[in-house]
Design a protein around this motif. Structure first.
Motif, PDB file in Angstrom:
ATOM      1  N   ASP A   1       0.662  -1.149  -0.036  1.00 13.58           N
ATOM      2  CA  ASP A   1      -0.098  -0.011   0.009  1.00 13.58           C
ATOM      3  C   ASP A   1       0.947   1.161   0.002  1.00 13.58           C
ATOM      4  O   ASP A   1       0.295   2.402  -0.220  1.00 13.58           O
ATOM      5  N   GLN A   2       2.038   1.245   0.359  1.00 11.67           N
ATOM      6  CA  GLN A   2       3.152   2.246   0.431  1.00 11.67           C
ATOM      7  C   GLN A   2       3.870   2.225  -1.071  1.00 11.67           C
ATOM      8  O   GLN A   2       4.073   3.224  -1.662  1.00 11.67           O
ATOM      9  N   LEU A   3       4.052   1.050  -1.362  1.00  7.32           N
ATOM     10  CA  LEU A   3       5.167   0.991  -2.376  1.00  7.32           C
ATOM     11  C   LEU A   3       4.292   1.319  -3.846  1.00  7.32           C
ATOM     12  O   LEU A   3       5.033   1.874  -4.764  1.00  7.32           O
ATOM     13  N   LEU A   4       3.021   1.059  -3.958  1.00  9.47           N
ATOM     14  CA  LEU A   4       2.604   1.209  -5.288  1.00  9.47           C
ATOM     15  C   LEU A   4       2.303   2.616  -5.651  1.00  9.47           C
ATOM     16  O   LEU A   4       2.535   3.296  -6.658  1.00  9.47           O
ATOM     17  N   PRO A   5       1.665   3.313  -4.695  1.00 16.13           N
ATOM     18  CA  PRO A   5       1.688   4.853  -4.974  1.00 16.13           C
ATOM     19  C   PRO A   5       3.033   5.533  -5.174  1.00 16.13           C
ATOM     20  O   PRO A   5       3.156   6.589  -6.221  1.00 16.13           O
ATOM     21  N   ALA A   6       4.022   5.088  -4.437  1.00 20.38           N
ATOM     22  CA  ALA A   6       5.230   5.487  -4.726  1.00 20.38           C
ATOM     23  C   ALA A   6       5.914   5.300  -6.165  1.00 20.38           C
ATOM     24  O   ALA A   6       6.492   6.170  -6.839  1.00 20.38           O
ATOM     25  N   LEU A   7       5.455   4.121  -6.713  1.00 16.75           N
ATOM     26  CA  LEU A   7       5.914   3.590  -7.942  1.00 16.75           C
ATOM     27  C   LEU A   7       5.372   4.602  -9.167  1.00 16.75           C
ATOM     28  O   LEU A   7       5.780   4.797  -9.966  1.00 16.75           O
ATOM     29  N   ASN A   8       3.912   4.882  -8.877  1.00 20.71           N
ATOM     30  CA  ASN A   8       3.169   5.586  -9.580  1.00 20.71           C
ATOM     31  C   ASN A   8       3.654   7.074  -9.840  1.00 20.71           C
ATOM     32  O   ASN A   8       3.859   7.681 -10.900  1.00 20.71           O
ATOM     33  N   THR A   9       4.312   7.777  -8.691  1.00 21.92           N
ATOM     34  CA  THR A   9       4.872   8.874  -8.786  1.00 21.92           C
ATOM     35  C   THR A   9       6.192   8.803  -9.496  1.00 21.92           C
ATOM     36  O   THR A   9       6.450   9.872 -10.337  1.00 21.92           O
ATOM     37  N   VAL A  10       6.931   7.904  -9.419  1.00 20.45           N
ATOM     38  CA  VAL A  10       8.208   7.680 -10.208  1.00 20.45           C
ATOM     39  C   VAL A  10       7.904   7.629 -11.596  1.00 20.45           C
ATOM     40  O   VAL A  10       8.424   8.095 -12.443  1.00 20.45           O
ATOM     41  N   LEU A  11       6.849   6.917 -11.970  1.00 18.98           N
ATOM     42  CA  LEU A  11       6.499   6.635 -13.457  1.00 18.98           C
ATOM     43  C   LEU A  11       5.974   8.021 -14.144  1.00 18.98           C
ATOM     44  O   LEU A  11       6.035   8.137 -15.354  1.00 18.98           O
ATOM     45  N   ALA A  12       5.201   8.886 -13.148  1.00 20.59           N
ATOM     46  CA  ALA A  12       4.652  10.040 -13.728  1.00 20.59           C
ATOM     47  C   ALA A  12       5.896  10.856 -14.034  1.00 20.59           C
ATOM     48  O   ALA A  12       5.839  11.711 -14.981  1.00 20.59           O
ATOM     49  N   GLU A  13       6.862  10.877 -13.346  1.00 16.66           N
ATOM     50  CA  GLU A  13       8.424  11.714 -13.739  1.00 16.66           C
ATOM     51  C   GLU A  13       9.138  11.103 -14.784  1.00 16.66           C
ATOM     52  O   GLU A  13       9.925  11.729 -15.677  1.00 16.66           O
ATOM     53  N   ALA A  14       9.091   9.785 -14.803  1.00 12.14           N
ATOM     54  CA  ALA A  14       9.935   9.139 -15.777  1.00 12.14           C
ATOM     55  C   ALA A  14       9.224   7.928 -16.481  1.00 12.14           C
ATOM     56  O   ALA A  14       9.239   6.758 -16.043  1.00 12.14           O
ATOM     57  N   PRO A  15       8.494   8.326 -17.500  1.00 16.16           N
ATOM     58  CA  PRO A  15       7.547   7.434 -17.956  1.00 16.16           C
ATOM     59  C   PRO A  15       8.383   6.112 -18.742  1.00 16.16           C
ATOM     60  O   PRO A  15       9.608   6.137 -18.955  1.00 16.16           O
ATOM     61  N   LEU A  16       7.485   4.970 -18.713  1.00 18.64           N
ATOM     62  CA  LEU A  16       7.944   3.696 -19.312  1.00 18.64           C
ATOM     63  C   LEU A  16       8.171   3.994 -20.706  1.00 18.64           C
ATOM     64  O   LEU A  16       7.648   4.643 -21.375  1.00 18.64           O
ATOM     65  N   ARG A  17       9.454   3.299 -21.371  1.00 18.63           N
ATOM     66  CA  ARG A  17       9.523   3.308 -22.674  1.00 18.63           C
ATOM     67  C   ARG A  17      10.053   2.124 -23.027  1.00 18.63           C
ATOM     68  O   ARG A  17      10.888   1.300 -22.341  1.00 18.63           O
ATOM     69  N   HIS A  18      10.071   1.813 -24.407  1.00 17.65           N
ATOM     70  CA  HIS A  18      10.787   0.539 -25.045  1.00 17.65           C
ATOM     71  C   HIS A  18      11.850   0.944 -25.553  1.00 17.65           C
ATOM     72  O   HIS A  18      12.030   1.347 -26.667  1.00 17.65           O
ATOM     73  N   MET A  19      13.046   0.486 -24.847  1.00 17.33           N
ATOM     74  CA  MET A  19      14.578   0.902 -25.222  1.00 17.33           C
ATOM     75  C   MET A  19      15.003   0.005 -26.513  1.00 17.33           C
ATOM     76  O   MET A  19      14.346  -1.386 -26.643  1.00 17.33           O
ATOM     77  N   VAL A  20      15.811   0.368 -27.259  1.00 18.08           N
ATOM     78  CA  VAL A  20      16.356  -0.596 -28.544  1.00 18.08           C
ATOM     79  C   VAL A  20      17.637  -0.846 -28.013  1.00 18.08           C
ATOM     80  O   VAL A  20      18.548  -0.272 -27.386  1.00 18.08           O
ATOM     81  N   THR A  21      18.039  -2.238 -28.216  1.00 18.80           N
ATOM     82  CA  THR A  21      19.136  -2.973 -27.946  1.00 18.80           C
ATOM     83  C   THR A  21      20.437  -2.634 -28.832  1.00 18.80           C
ATOM     84  O   THR A  21      20.032  -2.130 -30.098  1.00 18.80           O
ATOM     85  N   PRO A  22      21.394  -2.981 -28.562  1.00 16.18           N
ATOM     86  CA  PRO A  22      22.763  -2.459 -29.470  1.00 16.18           C
ATOM     87  C   PRO A  22      22.337  -3.194 -30.722  1.00 16.18           C
ATOM     88  O   PRO A  22      22.917  -2.797 -31.932  1.00 16.18           O
TER      89      PRO A  22
END
Length: 221
Positions: A39-60
């Protein structure tokens, strides 16, 4: 880009008694270890992802990763055509990665301690989002500057089949089912074991929906 919001008001997961299972000489599966702080971890995770959204990175090699990724902490793991590495700056925003929430750092420290690794203070948390069909190929975590600290991994949402192998890619692997709230810690003589995740099966978790989130804590710098 995939949405990052979770339904934080859905029904709670069933009670699960934490227990410790040894999977290698210095490797441990901590069943249900994180459930007490969800219950503490999920809101903190949402806050992080609002600031640094998920993205699909490209490999070498030029392939787009099937998992969506982000990071928090002093250093974030990134990949592009020039290689795998850690950076203090989010390449998407050009800004420093979000600070690691205290609930993240404290949970990672406690899990490492429970597995026999004292004084673990992660400076990086890699966030991977798996949707059904997404996977992670066998690999070693070897982009860090030193291997004295363990790897601490947390599973959230849909179940996953974790592959935990040996020191060569072709070595036999254990297949370990991971559930919401489970943590895996490996270090010491096991630090460079190959590991991966089989394709996530279709399903819907009562709190996170049709996804699995994996947080991997490391000492990268």
């Amino acid at each position: 880009m995939q949405p990052s919001n979770f339904d934080l008001f859905a029904e709670h997961e069933p009670e699960q008694q934490p227990r410790r299972e040894q999977i290698g000489e210095q490797s441990w599966l901590l069943r249900g270890f994180a459930l007490g702080v969800i219950d503490q971890l999920l809101p903190a995770l949402n806050t992080v992802l609002a600031e640094a959204p998920l993205r699909h990175m490209v490999t070498p090699g030029g392939f787009s990763m099937s998992v969506g990724t982000s990071s928090c902490g002093e250093l974030g793991w990134i990949t592009d055509r020039s290689g795998y590495r850690y950076s203090s700056v989010d390449p998407l925003s050009g800004l420093p990665w979000p600070r690691m929430p205290s609930v993240f750092a404290e949970l990672a420290h406690a899990a490492a301690e429970a597995a026999g690794f004292a004084a673990f203070d992660a400076d990086s948390c890699l966030i991977n989002r798996y949707v059904p069909g997404a996977k992670m190929s066998l690999h070693q975590d070897k982009d860090e500057n030193a291997y004295s600290a363990p790897i601490v991994s947390l599973s959230l949402g849909l179940p996953a089949m974790f592959l935990f192998g040996g020191f060569k890619r072709r070595d036999k692997q254990q297949k370990i089912p991971l559930l919401h709230g489970d943590m895996v810690v490996w270090g010491g003589v096991d630090r460079l074991r190959f590991h991966g995740v089989l394709p996530i099966k279709q399903g819907r978790h009562p709190r996170l929906g049709e996804q699995r989130i994996n947080l991997t804590f490391r000492v990268a710098g």
